[in-house]
Design an enzyme around this catalytic site. Structure first.
Site, PDB file in Angstrom:
ATOM      1  N   LYS A 104       6.040  -0.047  14.463  1.00 13.96           N
ATOM      2  CA  LYS A 104       7.194   0.604  13.799  1.00 13.96           C
ATOM      3  C   LYS A 104       7.833   1.266  14.985  1.00 13.96           C
ATOM      4  O   LYS A 104       9.069   1.328  15.162  1.00 13.96           O
ATOM      5  CB  LYS A 104       6.683   1.823  12.934  1.00 13.96           C
ATOM      6  CG  LYS A 104       6.196   1.154  11.656  1.00 13.96           C
ATOM      7  CD  LYS A 104       5.284   2.342  10.944  1.00 13.96           C
ATOM      8  CE  LYS A 104       4.668   1.447   9.636  1.00 13.96           C
ATOM      9  NZ  LYS A 104       3.976   2.312   8.449  1.00 13.96           N
ATOM     10  N   GLN A 150       1.495   8.035   9.133  1.00 11.23           N
ATOM     11  CA  GLN A 150       0.897   6.760   8.923  1.00 11.23           C
ATOM     12  C   GLN A 150      -0.567   7.313   8.068  1.00 11.23           C
ATOM     13  O   GLN A 150      -1.266   8.138   8.363  1.00 11.23           O
ATOM     14  CB  GLN A 150       0.289   6.202  10.152  1.00 11.23           C
ATOM     15  CG  GLN A 150      -0.358   4.863   9.751  1.00 11.23           C
ATOM     16  CD  GLN A 150       0.858   3.792   9.215  1.00 11.23           C
ATOM     17  OE1 GLN A 150       1.912   3.715   9.449  1.00 11.23           O
ATOM     18  NE2 GLN A 150       0.393   3.012   8.276  1.00 11.23           N
ATOM     19  N   ASP A 203       9.687   7.246   4.202  1.00 11.73           N
ATOM     20  CA  ASP A 203       8.444   6.110   3.403  1.00 11.73           C
ATOM     21  C   ASP A 203       8.888   6.264   1.854  1.00 11.73           C
ATOM     22  O   ASP A 203       8.515   5.362   1.017  1.00 11.73           O
ATOM     23  CB  ASP A 203       7.174   6.741   3.742  1.00 11.73           C
ATOM     24  CG  ASP A 203       6.552   6.098   4.821  1.00 11.73           C
ATOM     25  OD1 ASP A 203       6.620   4.870   5.051  1.00 11.73           O
ATOM     26  OD2 ASP A 203       5.738   6.767   5.558  1.00 11.73           O
TER      27      ASP A 203
HETATM   28  N1  GUN Z   1      -0.146   2.895   5.021  1.00 13.18           N
HETATM   29  C1  GUN Z   1      -0.030   1.669   4.502  1.00 13.18           C
HETATM   30  N2  GUN Z   1       1.167   1.434   4.451  1.00 13.18           N
HETATM   31  C2  GUN Z   1       1.957   2.472   4.612  1.00 13.18           C
HETATM   32  C3  GUN Z   1       3.443   2.974   4.867  1.00 13.18           C
HETATM   33  O1  GUN Z   1       4.314   2.198   4.384  1.00 13.18           O
HETATM   34  N3  GUN Z   1       3.695   4.002   5.528  1.00 13.18           N
HETATM   35  C4  GUN Z   1       2.763   4.958   5.764  1.00 13.18           C
HETATM   36  N4  GUN Z   1       3.400   5.981   6.201  1.00 13.18           N
HETATM   37  N5  GUN Z   1       1.593   4.621   5.805  1.00 13.18           N
HETATM   38  C5  GUN Z   1       1.088   3.452   5.345  1.00 13.18           C
END
Ligand code: GUN
Length: 285
Positions: free
Chosen positions: A53, A97, A120
């Site tokens: 990311k 995350q 998100d």
């Molecule tokens: N854990 C698994 N997928 C995601 C996501 O799209 N965003 C975040 N913040 N954590 C995750």
């Protein structure tokens, strides 16, 4: 293989190229989009996601700042960091995350992020927006799937769509997005009876189960479009999706690979949300 491959890597690169242009325009107005990425603990998969990311952000000109906290961070410490980032003018998006190491509570952190910075789209406010069909922030993985369908010429209206999985992050918002494009949507889950028969009715089948090679050839209708959201390891430790790619590829008309399918799109949509948030900041200048 009969099916055409839906190349998520290439499509995500095209989305990022568009975003890079938008970021240049923002920068010309004195706004550099800022994304804060919080990682608590040492989970190897989460470390890879966060690195990807941050790297993708930099590639399109987004300023990404990583905040790495030890696994024994208290909830108060984590929420204090979120508050600080909520208040920062130069940070447009905040991503923590998930999953957090126990006993930290994912829901508490999601609730603490300012919905205007919730790139998100996990907060109750943004989930509500998704239900209504008012997309301020797109739910990243489902939006990535829709982008793959659009750019592969797949029409959703009137199609039978089956989503396997009902998570808040993927299954539920995925069903909403397909519904908003006039698909006839069924959500299946671990208690679903006659799963294979329901899946066989799907023109568009989305697998978000989290189990390696769960979707087998007998569950797929001839000519279906198959989207694999899974990210698992097979018995040899090799990365694989929720779909038995080799066998299903002989039946489907179009299919996403793992890796190189939905994964890169999820990140591209996160960047898109961050640029959206930065545009809102620029509009207020
Ligand atoms: N854990 C698994 N997928 C995601 C996501 O799209 N965003 C975040 N913040 N954590 C995750």
């Amino acid at each position: 293989m009969k099916a055409t491959l839906i190349d998520g890597k290439a499509i995500a690169a095209a989305v990022r190229a568009d975003l890079a242009d938008e970021v240049s325009q923002l920068q010309a107005c004195g706004v550099t989009p800022g994304l804060a990425v919080i990682l608590v603990g040492e989970d190897p998969a989460s470390q890879v996601y966060v690195r990807n990311k941050t790297r993708a952000s930099a590639e399109v000109g987004i300023h990404a700042e990583e905040f790495r906290l030890p696994a024994d961070t208290s909830e108060a410490e984590l929420l204090a960091l979120v508050d600080e980032l909520n208040a920062r003018e130069d940070i447009d998006g905040i991503l923590c995350q998930l999953p957090l190491p126990r006993p930290l509570d994912d829901a508490a952190v999601i609730a603490a992020i300012d919905p205007r910075k919730d790139v998100d789209a996990f907060s109750a406010v943004n989930v509500g927006h998704i239900m209504i069909g008012d997309y301020t922030f797109l739910p990243c993985t489902p939006a990535g799937v829709m982008e793959l369908l659009h750019r592969s010429g797949v029409e959703v209206a009137g199609k039978r769509c089956v989503v396997i999985g009902r998570s808040n992050i993927v299954g539920k918002p995925m069903a909403m997005l397909l519904l908003h494009e006039n698909g006839t949507v069924t959500i299946c889950h671990s208690k679903t009876k006659e799963l294979a028969a329901i899946c066989r009715e799907a023109d568009i089948l989305v697998a978000a189960v989290g189990r390696a090679k769960f979707v087998t050839a007998d569950m797929v209708k001839d000519g279906a479009v198959v989207i694999d959201v899974g990210m698992n390891r097979d018995e040899n430790g090799k990365l694989c999706g929720d779909v038995d790619f080799e066998a299903v590829g002989e039946i489907a008309s179009q299919i996403t690979p793992v890796p190189g399918g939905v994964g890169p799109m999820t990140i591209a949509m996160l960047l898109k949300n961050t640029v959206t948030a930065a545009k809102r900041r620029a509009e207020k200048l």
